[in-house]
Design an enzyme around this catalytic site. Structure first.
Site, mmCIF file in Angstrom:
data_model
loop_
_atom_site.group_PDB
_atom_site.id
_atom_site.type_symbol
_atom_site.label_atom_id
_atom_site.label_comp_id
_atom_site.label_asym_id
_atom_site.label_seq_id
_atom_site.Cartn_x
_atom_site.Cartn_y
_atom_site.Cartn_z
ATOM 1 N N ARG A 55 0.618 -1.188 0.104
ATOM 2 C CA ARG A 55 -0.071 -0.152 0.147
ATOM 3 C C ARG A 55 1.019 1.204 0.115
ATOM 4 O O ARG A 55 0.386 2.403 -0.487
ATOM 5 C CB ARG A 55 -1.084 -0.037 1.256
ATOM 6 C CG ARG A 55 -1.897 1.147 1.176
ATOM 7 C CD ARG A 55 -2.874 1.289 2.020
ATOM 8 N NE ARG A 55 -2.924 0.456 3.356
ATOM 9 C CZ ARG A 55 -2.034 0.990 4.376
ATOM 10 N NH1 ARG A 55 -1.399 1.971 4.160
ATOM 11 N NH2 ARG A 55 -1.913 0.166 5.309
ATOM 12 N N TYR A 108 -15.650 16.214 -16.098
ATOM 13 C CA TYR A 108 -15.965 14.701 -15.980
ATOM 14 C C TYR A 108 -17.217 14.580 -14.924
ATOM 15 O O TYR A 108 -16.972 15.061 -13.736
ATOM 16 C CB TYR A 108 -14.784 13.997 -15.730
ATOM 17 C CG TYR A 108 -15.057 12.392 -15.765
ATOM 18 C CD1 TYR A 108 -15.395 11.717 -16.629
ATOM 19 C CD2 TYR A 108 -15.105 11.759 -14.479
ATOM 20 C CE1 TYR A 108 -15.663 10.428 -16.796
ATOM 21 C CE2 TYR A 108 -15.263 10.425 -14.354
ATOM 22 C CZ TYR A 108 -15.706 9.515 -15.602
ATOM 23 O OH TYR A 108 -15.947 8.370 -15.576
ATOM 24 N N ASP A 180 -6.773 18.105 -15.548
ATOM 25 C CA ASP A 180 -6.931 16.689 -15.969
ATOM 26 C C ASP A 180 -6.767 16.616 -17.520
ATOM 27 O O ASP A 180 -7.611 17.180 -18.048
ATOM 28 C CB ASP A 180 -8.726 16.493 -15.768
ATOM 29 C CG ASP A 180 -8.937 15.142 -15.939
ATOM 30 O OD1 ASP A 180 -8.163 14.217 -16.705
ATOM 31 O OD2 ASP A 180 -9.909 14.414 -15.231
ATOM 32 N N LYS A 205 -8.049 5.117 -19.364
ATOM 33 C CA LYS A 205 -8.397 5.465 -20.931
ATOM 34 C C LYS A 205 -7.428 5.411 -21.890
ATOM 35 O O LYS A 205 -6.820 4.156 -22.038
ATOM 36 C CB LYS A 205 -9.189 6.963 -20.854
ATOM 37 C CG LYS A 205 -9.834 7.273 -19.883
ATOM 38 C CD LYS A 205 -11.386 6.529 -19.761
ATOM 39 C CE LYS A 205 -12.274 6.727 -18.535
ATOM 40 N NZ LYS A 205 -12.366 8.246 -18.155
HETATM 41 C C1 LIG Z 1 -12.825 8.471 -16.851
HETATM 42 C C2 LIG Z 1 -12.398 9.920 -16.415
HETATM 43 C C3 LIG Z 1 -12.083 10.255 -15.179
HETATM 44 C C4 LIG Z 1 -12.204 9.085 -14.076
HETATM 45 O O1 LIG Z 1 -11.125 8.181 -14.269
HETATM 46 P P1 LIG Z 1 -11.579 6.514 -13.760
HETATM 47 O O2 LIG Z 1 -10.310 5.965 -14.089
HETATM 48 O O3 LIG Z 1 -12.807 5.809 -14.272
HETATM 49 O O4 LIG Z 1 -11.860 6.500 -12.373
HETATM 50 C C5 LIG Z 1 -11.511 11.346 -14.722
HETATM 51 N N1 LIG Z 1 -11.480 12.346 -15.602
HETATM 52 C C6 LIG Z 1 -11.631 12.273 -16.871
HETATM 53 C C7 LIG Z 1 -11.610 13.346 -18.089
HETATM 54 C C8 LIG Z 1 -12.365 10.922 -17.558
HETATM 55 O O5 LIG Z 1 -12.418 10.693 -18.612
#
Ligand SMILES: *Cc1c(COP(=O)(O)O)cnc(C)c1O
Length: 391
Positions: A55, A108, A180, A205
């Site tokens: 962890r 998001y 982000d 993603k």
């Molecule tokens: C999918 C996504 C998230 C969250 O990511 P997870 O891996 O699903 O927790 C945050 N910001 C954006 C822009 C995303 O497309």
């Protein structure tokens, strides 16, 4: 000694090997054994390098973090168990009760929810403003504003934030700018080079790229903040699984190839959709008719990405007919190696009222496409068949 009928409780030692493996080993061990308490002291005091408890860190997370650090021009980034964990760790490390956060108004969905429901419960107030308009962000600032959180390209209308203007504003006012960078990826934009203080990814993603690992990444320009993020990950337990890290690192080996191929196909698909009867409009930052085309050209240097959106005439009935006729997976994710299709009105934006959705330009005929690496000709034909069935 006779053979025991029981499963041995002592593990066999790892075989000696004078050669090194070419592929990264997968190391799922939760704990690491040390020689004696002095050796453990040396490790915890940084005189030797070693792991103790997964962890608090493990080799597969560190290898993945170092890979993304190199791509983003970052140092000491932290890999987390999901993209939302990365957003959460950034908040936990940088904020405290009494602070105020300004978020882009098209963040998001879960990030919007964190800012709307969770941060206020912890004594952190929040305001949303249009990230394509630096003046609107400036008007939302308060004396106690500590952070601005934006996404460079928004979901699902693909609006492009005024990153450089907001970065100047944040620097002048001594406010942390968190970006982000999930949609844009470092292939198109490296936010630290534009003045960001914090960079966040949903590695789930495009970076991991195969829809089989849930992971996030967060890095800060300030080493003290980076250290606070590492501590927050260990304390709040947002540590990633070694196997997911291993999968993501393997996925990253082909990231640039996947990105370039998907982007080239997205450009063709956007232009093709725009010629089809029954398609009311197409949104792709690379097209001259996109509202932020000029900014996207300057900011992303022609890297317009793999994401596009389009609107069918005929509302929900046309949307149903389209997904039934088009073989592309109708699944609410993005960045997979295969093309996926999402329908915001029934998924990411279903909690909004129809009026609020209309305000964002999201109708029942609105689809977002995450283009993958399939042959372009096949994909264009599949979309064309879907649009014909819908009309
Ligand atoms: C999918 C996504 C998230 C969250 O990511 P997870 O891996 O699903 O927790 C945050 N910001 C954006 C822009 C995303 O497309």
């Amino acid at each position: 000694m006779t053979d025991s009928p029981h499963i041995p409780a002592r593990r066999q030692p790892w075989p000696d090997n004078a050669a090194r493996p070419v592929a990264t080993p997968l190391q799922p061990s939760v704990v690491y054994a040390t020689l004696d308490p002095d050796a453990l002291d040396a490790q915890y005091e940084g005189r030797t390098r070693g792991y103790a408890y997964a962890r608090e860190g493990h080799p597969n997370a560190d290898v993945l973090a170092a890979t993304i650090d190199r791509m983003e021009g970052a140092e000491g980034g932290v890999v987390t168990g999901s993209g939302m964990a990365a957003v959460g760790v950034a908040m936990l490390a940088a904020l405290k009760a009494g602070n105020h956060v300004v978020g882009g108004d098209q963040l998001y969905g879960r990030s919007l929810r964190m800012l709307t429901e969770d941060l206020p419960r912890l004594g952190i107030s929040t305001t949303f403003a249009d990230a394509t308009d630096t003046g609107a962000i400036a008007a939302a600032l308060r004396p106690e504003t500590r952070m601005i959180l934006i996404e460079t390209v928004s979901n699902p209308t693909l609006r492009v934030a005024d990153l450089d203007g907001i970065a100047r504003l944040a620097r002048d006012r001594g406010i942390l700018l968190a970006v982000d960078n999930t949609f844009t990826t470092p292939r198109a934009l490296r936010p630290f080079e534009h003045g960001a203080d914090i960079v966040i990814h949903s590695v789930t993603k495009l970076l991991a790229g195969h829809a089989d690992a849930t992971l996030g990444y967060v890095a800060a320009r300030d080493p003290a903040l980076t250290e606070a993020m590492r501590t927050a990950t260990a304390t709040w337990g947002t540590t990633p699984s070694p196997f997911d890290c291993w999968l993501a690192e393997r996925g990253l080996l082909s990231f640039e190839l996947r990105y370039d191929r998907a982007e080239a196909t997205a450009t063709r698909l956007a232009d093709h959709l725009a010629t089809l009867p029954g398609v009311a409009r197409v949104l792709y930052p690379g097209r001259a008719d996109h509202p932020d085309h000029n900014r996207a050209g300057a900011l992303l240097q022609g890297r317009f990405g793999n994401m596009l959106s389009f609107e069918l005439q005929g509302g929900r009935a046309a949307a149903n007919a389209f997904t039934r006729a088009c073989p592309v997976a109708f699944a609410p994710t993005l960045g997979d190696i295969a093309t996926t299709l999402s329908h915001p009105a029934s998924s990411s934006h279903r909690a909004l009222t129809p009026q609020a959705r209309a305000g964002l330009g999201i109708s029942e005929g609105f689809f977002r496409v995450s283009v993958g690496v399939e042959p372009a000709e096949t994909l264009l034909a599949e979309f064309e068949a879907g649009v014909r069935a819908a009309g």
